[in-house]
Design a protein around this motif. Sequence first.
Motif, short mmCIF file in Angstrom:
data_model
loop_
_atom_site.label_atom_id
_atom_site.label_comp_id
_atom_site.label_asym_id
_atom_site.label_seq_id
_atom_site.Cartn_x
_atom_site.Cartn_y
_atom_site.Cartn_z
N MET A 64 -3.36 -92.38 -4.08
CA MET A 64 -2.11 -91.98 -3.47
C MET A 64 -1.56 -93.11 -2.61
N LYS A 65 -0.23 -93.16 -2.46
CA LYS A 65 0.40 -94.26 -1.74
C LYS A 65 0.82 -93.87 -0.34
N THR A 66 1.10 -92.58 -0.11
CA THR A 66 1.39 -92.12 1.23
C THR A 66 0.08 -91.98 1.98
N LYS A 67 0.01 -92.56 3.18
CA LYS A 67 -1.23 -92.54 3.94
C LYS A 67 -1.35 -91.25 4.75
N ILE A 68 -2.57 -90.85 5.02
CA ILE A 68 -2.83 -89.65 5.81
C ILE A 68 -3.50 -90.05 7.12
N ILE A 69 -2.97 -89.52 8.22
CA ILE A 69 -3.59 -89.66 9.54
C ILE A 69 -4.21 -88.31 9.89
N ALA A 70 -5.50 -88.33 10.18
CA ALA A 70 -6.21 -87.09 10.53
C ALA A 70 -6.67 -87.17 11.99
N THR A 71 -6.34 -86.14 12.76
CA THR A 71 -6.79 -86.06 14.15
C THR A 71 -8.22 -85.56 14.18
N LEU A 72 -9.07 -86.29 14.89
CA LEU A 72 -10.46 -85.86 15.02
C LEU A 72 -10.62 -84.91 16.19
N GLY A 73 -11.48 -83.93 15.99
CA GLY A 73 -11.76 -82.94 17.03
C GLY A 73 -13.04 -82.22 16.69
N PRO A 74 -13.32 -81.12 17.36
CA PRO A 74 -14.57 -80.40 17.12
C PRO A 74 -14.79 -79.99 15.67
N ALA A 75 -13.68 -79.72 14.94
CA ALA A 75 -13.82 -79.25 13.56
C ALA A 75 -14.11 -80.37 12.57
N SER A 76 -13.85 -81.62 12.95
CA SER A 76 -13.87 -82.68 11.95
C SER A 76 -14.72 -83.90 12.30
N THR A 77 -15.21 -84.01 13.52
CA THR A 77 -15.99 -85.19 13.89
C THR A 77 -17.41 -85.05 13.39
N LYS A 78 -17.52 -85.06 12.08
CA LYS A 78 -18.81 -84.95 11.39
C LYS A 78 -18.76 -85.92 10.22
N ILE A 79 -19.83 -86.66 10.01
CA ILE A 79 -19.82 -87.75 9.04
C ILE A 79 -19.48 -87.27 7.63
N GLU A 80 -19.99 -86.09 7.23
CA GLU A 80 -19.73 -85.61 5.87
C GLU A 80 -18.25 -85.28 5.69
N ILE A 81 -17.66 -84.63 6.68
CA ILE A 81 -16.24 -84.27 6.58
C ILE A 81 -15.38 -85.51 6.62
N MET A 82 -15.69 -86.44 7.50
CA MET A 82 -14.89 -87.66 7.61
C MET A 82 -14.98 -88.50 6.34
N ARG A 83 -16.17 -88.56 5.75
CA ARG A 83 -16.32 -89.31 4.49
C ARG A 83 -15.44 -88.71 3.40
N ALA A 84 -15.46 -87.39 3.28
CA ALA A 84 -14.64 -86.73 2.26
C ALA A 84 -13.15 -86.92 2.55
N MET A 85 -12.78 -86.95 3.83
CA MET A 85 -11.38 -87.20 4.18
C MET A 85 -10.94 -88.58 3.70
N VAL A 86 -11.77 -89.59 3.93
CA VAL A 86 -11.43 -90.94 3.47
C VAL A 86 -11.32 -90.98 1.96
N GLU A 87 -12.20 -90.30 1.28
CA GLU A 87 -12.16 -90.26 -0.19
C GLU A 87 -10.92 -89.56 -0.70
N ASN A 88 -10.27 -88.77 0.15
CA ASN A 88 -9.04 -88.07 -0.24
C ASN A 88 -7.79 -88.64 0.43
N GLY A 89 -7.87 -89.88 0.90
CA GLY A 89 -6.65 -90.57 1.32
C GLY A 89 -6.48 -90.83 2.80
N VAL A 90 -7.36 -90.35 3.66
CA VAL A 90 -7.23 -90.65 5.09
C VAL A 90 -7.59 -92.11 5.33
N ARG A 91 -6.70 -92.83 6.01
CA ARG A 91 -6.96 -94.22 6.36
C ARG A 91 -6.88 -94.46 7.86
N ILE A 92 -6.32 -93.48 8.59
CA ILE A 92 -6.21 -93.60 10.04
C ILE A 92 -6.79 -92.33 10.66
N PHE A 93 -7.64 -92.51 11.65
CA PHE A 93 -8.15 -91.37 12.42
C PHE A 93 -7.51 -91.42 13.81
#
Length: 473
Positions: free
Chosen positions: A1-30
Motif C-alpha cells: 500500500m502507498k498510503t502510510k498508517i500512523i498507529a497510536t500506541l497504548g495499553p491495547a497495542s504496546t505488545k511486540i506481536e501486535i506491533m509486528r503485525a501492524m508493521v506487516e499491514n502498513g504501519v510505518r509511524i508509531f
Amino acid sequence: MKTKIIATLGPASTKIEIMRAMVENGVRIFRLNFSHSSADGFVEALKLIRQLEQELETPLTAMGDLCGPKTRIGTVADSPRQISKGETMLLGVPEEAAAAEGRLFLPLDFPELLIGLEEGMRVILADGLLQLNVTKVLAKDRLFELEAKNAGLLTSNKGITFPGKFHPVAALTNKDRIDVCEGLALGLDAFAISFVQTAQDLRDLIEEMERCGRRVPIIAKIERQNAVDNIESLLELADAIMVARGDLALECPLAEVPTIQKRLIRACRHAQKPVIVATQMMLSMVNNVVPTRAEASDVTNAMVDGADCVMLSEETAIGANPLEVVKTIHEISVAAEGYFHERMQTPWLPREGSNNGKHMAYASCLLAQNFGAVALVCHTESGLTARNISSRRPRHEIHALSPVVSTVKALNFVWGVSPLLCTEAEARHTTRLKNFVHNSPKFNDGDVVVLSTHSADLTLSEPRTNKIEIFQK
C-alpha cells in the motif's frame, strides 16, 4: 500500500506481536501521545519499535505528539450540572467569582484567552456539546456573560474553545519543552506540535530542539482557524501537516471541515510536504470488529484526495481490536489506490511556473510509465527528490535511498515512498542506486527501473547533479 498508517500506541497495542503485525499491514509511524505521559513512559514502546526495525529490516518512525495548551475551565459548582437552553452564566478569571451573585460561574485559569473576547462571539464547551454566545462584556478581558444556545450536561475541567478567535498563547508549553528534550534524548524521530497558530510556534519548537542538541522533523497540527489561514507560512517551516479534525471541528463550522481538509491536502501536495488526516477515522472500531460505512467512505475519500497518511488514535491505543483496525485500513487503502490510478491515467502534471525539481520528477514518472518500469529509485539527502516524485502520484513504488537517518525517518510520512538508509561509500549517487537494484531481491533480472538523482543547484559537479537514467537489472 502507498498510503502510510500512523498507529497510536497504548495499553491495547504496546505488545511486540501486535506491533509486528501492524508493521506487516502498513504501519510505518508509531505515535506516542504526550498528553497522557512523559518520555519515561515510552521507554518500553521505543525499545519495541527499534527491535522491530532490526527484525523486519524496515525503517520505523517514533513520533511524539506534544500536548500543547489544552485549555479547560476550572471547578464548576454542583458539578455535574444540567444546563438549559437560554440559561445565562458568567465566564471569567477566578478573581471575578464574587461577581456571579448566585449565577453559575465558569473560572478560566488562562486569562490570556479572554483577551479580545467580545459580545456576539461563540464559546464552546465539552467538546462541542455545549454551544454558547457572549451576550455582555462585564469587565474587559476579565468577565463575560454567556447564553447557552442548547441544553446539555456540564462538568468541571471541561475543554473550552473560542472559534475563530486568535489566542495569544504559545503552542509550546513548559511541559512540551521538557517533553521535547527528554524525547530527543530517548531517541524519538519526530514531533507533532499541537494548537499551532503562526509560524512563530514552529520556530519556537525548532529553537528548543536546537537548544537540546538535535533537530528532527516537525508535524504542525492544524486545529485552529488561524492555522488554516496561515497554512502557506506554516508549510515553509513544517516538515508535514496534520489535519487534526477533532479540535478543528470545534474551531471551524463543522460543515466546512471536509472542504478545509481537501484544501489542506491540495496545499501540501503543491508544497511537496506530506499531509496526515487524523481523528475518528475508525472510531466505531474501538468497540466493534467492523467500521461503519460512513467511516469506510471517509477513509477512502481522504486517500483519493491525496492524503499521505491516515492516523489511528483511540482505535489502536485503547480499542478492543487494534490489529483489526489496521488490517481494515489496509484493505480500504488497496481499493482506494486502485480507483485513484484508474481515475488518474498519468502522473499529475506540474502547474505552470513550477520549479525544475517538479518537472524532473514528472519526467521520471512518465519514463517509468512509458518504459514499463517496475519502480522508481532515487537518491536524496534532504528528502525533496523523493517528495517531488511522490507528489506526481505515480503508479510505481518509489524507493528512496538516503545517507541521512532523519531523512529516512521523515520519508516514512510520504505517500508511496519506501525509504532506506544508504551507507555505501561510492562517490556517485547513481552507483549506489544501481548497487541497490542489483542486490535487492525486490527486483528480478531484466527488470527496468528509473533512477533519479536531483540537486537544486545545477552548477554543482558530480555526484550532485540532476539526472534521470533508465536502468535494466
